[in-house]
Write a protein that holds these residues in place. Sequence first.
Motif, PDB file in Angstrom:
ATOM      1  N   CYS A 150       8.989  -1.553  -0.363  1.00  0.00           N
ATOM      2  CA  CYS A 150       7.966  -0.738  -0.090  1.00  0.00           C
ATOM      3  C   CYS A 150       7.467  -0.928   1.411  1.00  0.00           C
ATOM      4  O   CYS A 150       7.005  -1.972   1.644  1.00  0.00           O
ATOM      5  N   CYS A 201       7.017   2.875  -5.123  1.00  0.00           N
ATOM      6  CA  CYS A 201       6.308   1.627  -5.536  1.00  0.00           C
ATOM      7  C   CYS A 201       5.313   1.759  -6.631  1.00  0.00           C
ATOM      8  O   CYS A 201       4.570   2.595  -6.534  1.00  0.00           O
ATOM      9  N   ASN A 246       2.892  -0.297  -7.042  1.00  0.00           N
ATOM     10  CA  ASN A 246       1.653  -0.851  -6.717  1.00  0.00           C
ATOM     11  C   ASN A 246       0.902   0.307  -5.850  1.00  0.00           C
ATOM     12  O   ASN A 246      -0.360   0.375  -6.161  1.00  0.00           O
ATOM     13  N   CYS A 247       1.538   0.997  -5.081  1.00  0.00           N
ATOM     14  CA  CYS A 247       0.754   1.845  -4.055  1.00  0.00           C
ATOM     15  C   CYS A 247       1.362   3.212  -4.043  1.00  0.00           C
ATOM     16  O   CYS A 247       0.898   4.191  -3.217  1.00  0.00           O
ATOM     17  N   CYS A 304       3.197  -1.937   1.040  1.00  0.00           N
ATOM     18  CA  CYS A 304       2.913  -3.209   0.707  1.00  0.00           C
ATOM     19  C   CYS A 304       4.004  -4.206   0.673  1.00  0.00           C
ATOM     20  O   CYS A 304       3.719  -5.307   0.327  1.00  0.00           O
TER      21      CYS A 304
HETATM   22 ZN   LIG Z   1       3.604  -0.414  -2.165  1.00  0.00          ZN
END
Ligand SMILES: [Zn+2]
Length: 221
Positions: free
Chosen positions: A130, A146, A148-149, A133
């Motif tokens: 990513c 990703c 997460n984000c 992040c």
């Molecule tokens: Zn990310």
Amino acid sequence: MDIVLLGPPGSGKGTQGSLMAEQLGIKLLSTGDLFRGILEDEAHPLYPQVQVVKDGRLVSDEVVNLVVKDGIQKPEYKNGIIFDGYPRTIAQAKALDEILLEMGRQVDLVINFEVTREVLFFRILGRLICPVCKQVYHKRQGLTRCSNCGTELVNRSDDNEEIIEKRLQEYQDKTAPLHAYYLSSPAVYITISVDDASLSPAELNNQIFEKIKEKGILLAK
Ligand SMILES: [Zn+2]
């Protein structure tokens, strides 16, 4: 307990290092973090020597050793350290022995990660990252974004077969003498063979603790 991890890039030793640090309640040492810490503090006695890093110049063994010696006096390292990416040379290994000796300690355990080329190539070439992040994924997971984000994942641009081959060769040339050094030292030396790319970090972690136990060292996770 002071532990040295040896293994080529992509061997998974970084992941295992963090896991073990948590399990054993000791600190994982990152020389990169030590260098960054000094660069943020102009009053630090090692600041002038460490500045060469900023210019992108290669740091000498001497400077790396000074930075490690200074860094590991911090209280967070008093219960033990997992060294990943240091020592890289015999000169560094000898310096580390001296530094630890002065602290009344020694390298207790060396874990050598031996990974087949097939596994290394599978892991590294399939690696997605990513860009925001920095979370790392593998193509096998079938993700495009990703988790997460939500950013779109990209290939790590420097990972191609030729470069991996070069990095591996470099690793072998440089660190081969370290194995001999630690084999003839008082440290307990174990080798972890990774020849199956589907092995999870948790499974590898179990193997490590089993090997340690076989050597008669009792470490509670
Ligand atoms: Zn990310």
